[in-house]
Scaffold this active site. Sequence first.
Site, PDB file in Angstrom:
ATOM      1  N   GLU A  27       0.849  -1.192   0.000  1.00 50.38           N
ATOM      2  CA  GLU A  27       0.000   0.000   0.000  1.00 50.38           C
ATOM      3  C   GLU A  27       0.883   1.240   0.000  1.00 50.38           C
ATOM      4  O   GLU A  27       1.978   1.242   0.573  1.00 50.38           O
ATOM      5  CB  GLU A  27      -0.905   0.014   1.238  1.00 50.38           C
ATOM      6  N   ASN A  72      -6.633   1.771   2.784  1.00 47.58           N
ATOM      7  CA  ASN A  72      -7.366   3.030   2.929  1.00 47.58           C
ATOM      8  C   ASN A  72      -6.937   4.056   1.882  1.00 47.58           C
ATOM      9  O   ASN A  72      -7.723   4.911   1.472  1.00 47.58           O
ATOM     10  CB  ASN A  72      -7.155   3.595   4.331  1.00 47.58           C
ATOM     11  N   ASN A 172     -12.193  -0.931  -0.717  1.00 44.66           N
ATOM     12  CA  ASN A 172     -11.527  -1.418   0.482  1.00 44.66           C
ATOM     13  C   ASN A 172     -12.275  -0.943   1.724  1.00 44.66           C
ATOM     14  O   ASN A 172     -12.544   0.261   1.865  1.00 44.66           O
ATOM     15  CB  ASN A 172     -10.086  -0.872   0.547  1.00 44.66           C
ATOM     16  N   GLU A 173     -12.624  -1.869   2.594  1.00 47.88           N
ATOM     17  CA  GLU A 173     -13.199  -1.549   3.912  1.00 47.88           C
ATOM     18  C   GLU A 173     -14.240  -0.425   3.832  1.00 47.88           C
ATOM     19  O   GLU A 173     -14.187   0.546   4.586  1.00 47.88           O
ATOM     20  CB  GLU A 173     -12.092  -1.183   4.902  1.00 47.88           C
ATOM     21  N   GLU A 292      -6.367  -9.023   3.931  1.00 45.68           N
ATOM     22  CA  GLU A 292      -5.541  -8.349   4.953  1.00 45.68           C
ATOM     23  C   GLU A 292      -5.574  -9.211   6.191  1.00 45.68           C
ATOM     24  O   GLU A 292      -6.653  -9.491   6.721  1.00 45.68           O
ATOM     25  CB  GLU A 292      -6.070  -6.954   5.299  1.00 45.68           C
ATOM     26  N   GLN A 350       1.578  -5.836   5.881  1.00 46.30           N
ATOM     27  CA  GLN A 350       1.897  -5.638   4.493  1.00 46.30           C
ATOM     28  C   GLN A 350       3.224  -6.332   4.197  1.00 46.30           C
ATOM     29  O   GLN A 350       3.663  -7.124   5.023  1.00 46.30           O
ATOM     30  CB  GLN A 350       1.964  -4.138   4.192  1.00 46.30           C
TER      31      GLN A 350
END
Length: 503
Positions: A27, A72, A172-173, A292, A350
């Site tokens: 990310e 994010n 994402n989320e 994740e 990550q």
Amino acid sequence: MLTAKIIADADFVVAPLDRRIFGTFVEHMGRCVYGGIYEPGHPTATPEGFRQDVLDLTRELGVTLVRYPGGNFLSGYNWEDGVGPKEERPVRLDLAWHSTETNQFGTNEFITWCRKAQLEPMFAVNVGTRGADEARHFLEYCNHPGGTYYSDLRRSHGYEQPHGVKFWCIGNEMDGPWQICAKTSAEYGRIAQETGKVMKWVDPTIELTACGSSQRAMPTYGKWEYEVLDQCFDQVDYISLHHYCRNDADDIHEFLATIDDLDHFIREVAAIADAVAAKRRSKKRIMLSLDEWNVWYKASGPDDLKKPGWPEAPPLIEEVYNHEDALVVGGCLIVMMNNADRVKAGCLAQLVNVIGPIMTETDGPAWRQTIFHPFADCARHGRGEVLRLKVETGTFPTKAHGEVPNLLATIVRDPDTGAATLFALNRSVTDDMALSVDLRGLADGLVIAGSTQLHDPDLKKTNTKAAPDAVSPAANPTARLEAGRLTATLKPQSWNVISLARG
């Protein structure tokens, strides 16, 4: 000494193991990209600016898949900012991590890096600030051969051949209030349906993942998964799970028990997905992408998540992993493999610096964190079919999880070669364990090809720049294979790998 027994039969198989579960995550956050995989001024830098030492460790880790670009970060990202001449790319504020994003690394640099690392890219499209239109354009840029605006734009950037990205995430989320343009399940489900529809019109060969809950503790968990899949069931192939193990109470028994939460999480989400299928009387099964997961709790304070002044690539959530963290990561990998019939992808979050198995110093060395080792073991030996085991073991008491089994184990067997590997975690923190494995229809012609254990009496020991191998696997000389029975002594609080191959 504790005792434990396993019965494994070649005829009892959970499912073929999808090696995409050995994925990680890159990310635009902290020093994952800049100072992690990309550092043009580094002594080991390739002509493209990639850190060769990190590339080497990524290959050694055995990574099969990498999710990109977030996280994010994704929900405010314009993919167009990261392609084309670098001197023309805009510098933006990254609202997700309160950083300045230079966009000197983007889609094409990531694809080039993936090719060098010999792994598959997993891309995600922004459905926070953007939506279906941008998603179809991005897919056209990446996968269409040529003769259209966006495919020719890619070619003009020096990439004649399509990138051929097959695995895509829709957002994402999106249930998280911290997310840029967070959504309700109804809002997101509708967007996922339409985005998935047009993306598969552009390229029907792609696989799509819908956002599940950000975590099992979310108040909308369960309801979110059902309502989202009820809308986009026909368009997507996977639903995502995000899971982080924590040890806030500094209690090793409770910490090791959190591994079982992942098993419950997987089974619950699979059941919800099947409920949506049942409502439709559909034979289709939505698979799970654990895109994740990791241990993360030490570097999670406000100062770990945000630095003042909008800096470029500041150090964020640089968790330093210890021996007990490695045990939990190994346990989670066993759980994922034991659910091979539903878990088809996984991304350890990550890859480098940001809660990563690889740590670097800017302009300095790179080294393996403790969690590197169980992941590398599984990626190296986890090939073939996961067997359905009968495990007999004692338990230990916990406050939050009741009685928890001392032994957590799986066996993966390659049906072509007959080679098989046992992965075993002794969760007792005090006692050796005498393990006996009855290998039914498995052991003919096999010998022990390797036996290692990751053990240290100090649960808090870490690997550092000065001592990069303080926590690392060592040989376990106690393993024996006689008359179809494998035996070994597992040290307390130990991660164990025993491989069998043709003699």
